[in-house]
Scaffold this active site. Structure first.
Site, PDB file in Angstrom:
ATOM      1  N   ASP A  31      11.652  15.631  -1.087  1.00 48.89           N
ATOM      2  CA  ASP A  31      11.409  16.572  -2.189  1.00 48.89           C
ATOM      3  C   ASP A  31      12.736  16.898  -2.864  1.00 48.89           C
ATOM      4  O   ASP A  31      13.695  17.298  -2.201  1.00 48.89           O
ATOM      5  CB  ASP A  31      10.756  17.840  -1.639  1.00 48.89           C
ATOM      6  N   ASN A  33      12.693  18.758  -6.068  1.00 53.06           N
ATOM      7  CA  ASN A  33      12.558  19.887  -7.011  1.00 53.06           C
ATOM      8  C   ASN A  33      12.112  21.175  -6.330  1.00 53.06           C
ATOM      9  O   ASN A  33      11.794  22.159  -7.003  1.00 53.06           O
ATOM     10  CB  ASN A  33      11.617  19.526  -8.168  1.00 53.06           C
ATOM     11  N   ASP A  39       8.699  13.379  -4.055  1.00 55.81           N
ATOM     12  CA  ASP A  39       8.569  12.910  -5.436  1.00 55.81           C
ATOM     13  C   ASP A  39       9.317  11.594  -5.620  1.00 55.81           C
ATOM     14  O   ASP A  39      10.015  11.112  -4.711  1.00 55.81           O
ATOM     15  CB  ASP A  39       9.068  13.975  -6.411  1.00 55.81           C
ATOM     16  N   ASP A 210      -6.146  -1.229  -2.624  1.00 54.96           N
ATOM     17  CA  ASP A 210      -6.786  -0.290  -1.716  1.00 54.96           C
ATOM     18  C   ASP A 210      -8.284  -0.550  -1.628  1.00 54.96           C
ATOM     19  O   ASP A 210      -8.963  -0.675  -2.656  1.00 54.96           O
ATOM     20  CB  ASP A 210      -6.545   1.135  -2.214  1.00 54.96           C
ATOM     21  N   GLU A 274      -6.123  -4.380   1.546  1.00 52.44           N
ATOM     22  CA  GLU A 274      -6.584  -3.629   2.711  1.00 52.44           C
ATOM     23  C   GLU A 274      -8.063  -3.938   2.913  1.00 52.44           C
ATOM     24  O   GLU A 274      -8.875  -3.753   2.006  1.00 52.44           O
ATOM     25  CB  GLU A 274      -6.395  -2.128   2.483  1.00 52.44           C
TER      26      GLU A 274
END
Length: 541
Positions: A31, A33, A39, A210, A274
């Site tokens: 992270d 922010n 992110d 996916d 997958e």
């Protein structure tokens, strides 16, 4: 048993064949922010660390615009970044940073369904006669008002939800907020290909598809046959059916051929599917056959396995015993959908020793190893209390399902600071109690750590044509001993793994090679006839 690979030098292979891919779950990596959620700039910030692992590339789980009902697997815009993760410009900077370090970038593509907030679905549900009326799977109710079929959703309940706007049911194999795309429709296929082209034009190097076997249903809408629950643990109605008609339609392969033609037009783009389900092998082979469809596929052979046995490893490898054009496997022991293997397979006191064993085994298999973030550190599965759960499947099926949150907790970067170096704010999921002690910074300082062992093994693998592309021969062994010979015109490498807690003896006819390339769990007698528990030995003849 012998698994054959065509001989040749490195130049005979595309970059992706045997490449090690590092999976990043962006919400939990870094992270930057201060909102407690990882992110894209966080991944960029950690790119030097990623490159230091020796992997060929990264696979980033979804970061597209989404209401996050299923944490990004409910896509609201295939061609934009969700503000939680940053901007398109942040992605471009990430891509540039990866390529500058020689790393490839693979991203998820979710073609079976979208979010119900996607503009396509909002237009489709508005009218039975509009341009996108047939972009999703709609069906009238039965005369008594019940759903059109008996199909059940993966996350629980019927795979149909009534929509008052159209006065019809729409299908969803997962959450009701993940309506099923009608991928039989050529216009839908083209729209998905256009989304893929958008990212290819930005410079991505591949796609992980996916749940691709969920992308087409039976157009005749026949009921799924029942599946006898005897001898199985049932956690949801989905487990009580054979999934014959709600998924896995044979026309999926024709769509995959279109994807392959598109990716081939951009050069050596890697595509991996997958494939879930109780019998994934036929679909894995069909989806990767003869260089016409996808490059590779992986199943849940190891991801959901309750224990690691030599028999399981032999059986899984034997499924790919033919030539390369039969298909090329990828392998994962842990990921964002499955409990971490060091907790699933080992219950003793020396988890680092076991983590070295599993990482070495994964990196020795013929195929593409996929290393999940934190696996290089030997991070354990986190016990997440009900009050902290985020995973909709876990919440819906509590307490009969393990859920996915325990494998998605934040990466541990350092010790003695706020939230293990992941964030300055409380993370979206709790940190593992033992993760700070196993953080990347702590392990950097320890030459014998899981992290540094994994790096050394990566170096050995990178320098070994046998480990990367060689044939596989598996001698007969008993119990927890697994031995594999990888042979290539340039060398023969013997890999010896004791997967159990007791010392075992090498059988007659099995011997280490002359040169020890790497070992773990051995004392002074490296290469002797007695193999210590949870040990690894890789030698060259």
């Amino acid at each position: 048993m012998q698994l054959k690979e065509a001989p040749g030098a490195a130049d005979d292979h595309p970059w992706w064949r045997s490449a090690v891919i590092y999976q990043i779950y962006p919400r939990s990596y870094q992270d930057t922010n201060g909102d407690g959620i990882g992110d894209l700039p966080g991944i960029t910030e950690r790119m030097d660390y990623i490159a230091s692992l020796g992997v060929a590339g990264i696979w980033i789980s979804p970061f597209f615009k989404s209401p996050m009902d299923d944490f990004g697997y409910d896509v609201a815009d295939y061609c934009d970044v969700d503000p939680i993760f940053g901007t398109l410009q942040d992605f471009d900077r990430l891509l540039e940073a990866a390529h500058a370090r020689g790393l490839k970038v693979i991203i998820d593509q979710v073609y079976a369904h979208t979010s119900d907030q996607h503009a396509w679905f909002m237009e489709s549900r508005s009218s039975r006669n509009g341009p996108k009326a047939d972009w999703y799977v709609w069906k009238d109710a039965k005369p008594d008002g019940t759903p059109p079929t008996n199909w059940q959703a993966v996350f629980g309940g019927a795979a149909w939800t009534w929509d008052a706007r159209r006065q019809q049911y729409y299908m969803h194999n997962f959450l009701p907020s993940q309506p099923q795309l009608n991928v039989h429709n050529p216009d839908v296929q083209q729209a998905l290909l256009d989304a893929a082209r958008f990212w290819l034009d930005r410079g991505v190097d591949g796609f992980r598809l996916d749940a691709i076997n969920f992308s087409m249903h039976d157009p005749e809408f026949r009921d799924n046959p029942p599946w006898d629950p005897a001898g199985r643990t049932i956690t949801r109605p989905f487990d009580l059916q054979h999934h014959t008609y709600n998924q896995s339609h044979p026309d999926i392969v024709h769509f995959l051929e279109k994807i392959r033609r598109l990716t081939d037009s951009y050069g050596a783009v890697f595509t991996v599917a997958e494939i879930g389900g109780p019998d994934p092998l036929p679909e894995m082979r069909a989806y990767t056959k003869e260089g016409l469809r996808l490059n590779s596929a992986y199943s849940f052979d190891f991801l959901y396995a309750p224990e690691l046995t030599a028999e399981r490893v032999r059986a899984s490898l034997s499924n790919w015993s033919g030539p390369v054009n039969e298909g090329w496997p990828s392998w994962a022991f842990s990921n964002h959908d499955a409990p971490r293997c060091v907790s699933r397979w080992y219950h003793g006191a020396d988890r680092p020793r076991f983590a070295k064993l599993t990482n070495a085994l994964l990196l020795s298999l013929r195929g593409n190893p996929i290393l999940y973030q934190g696996e290089e550190l030997g991070l354990t599965q986190v016990e997440v209390g009900f009050e902290d759960l985020q995973d909709p499947e876990a919440i819906a099926n509590w307490p009969l399902t393990l859920g996915r949150d325990g494998a998605r907790t934040p990466m541990a970067w350092s010790r003695g600071n706020t939230y293990a170096g992941f964030s300055e704010s409380k993370p979206w999921l709790p940190l593992g109690a033992d993760h700070e002690a196993a953080s990347a910074a702590e392990q950097e300082r320890d030459p014998g750590s899981v992290l540094n062992f994994t790096r050394r093994f990566m170096d050995v693998r990178e320098a070994s044509p046998a480990l990367r592309w060689g044939d596989v021969e598996i001698p007969e062994t008993a119990g927890d001993l697994f031995v594999m010979r990888r042979t290539h015109p340039q060398e023969t490498v013997t890999c010896i793994f004791n997967l159990g807690c007791e010392e075992v003896a090498l059988p007659a006819g099995v011997a280490p090679g002359r040169d020890v390339l790497i070992a773990s769990g051995w004392g002074d007698d490296v290469g002797g006839r007695s193999v210590p528990p949870y040990s690894v030995l890789v030698t060259r003849d």
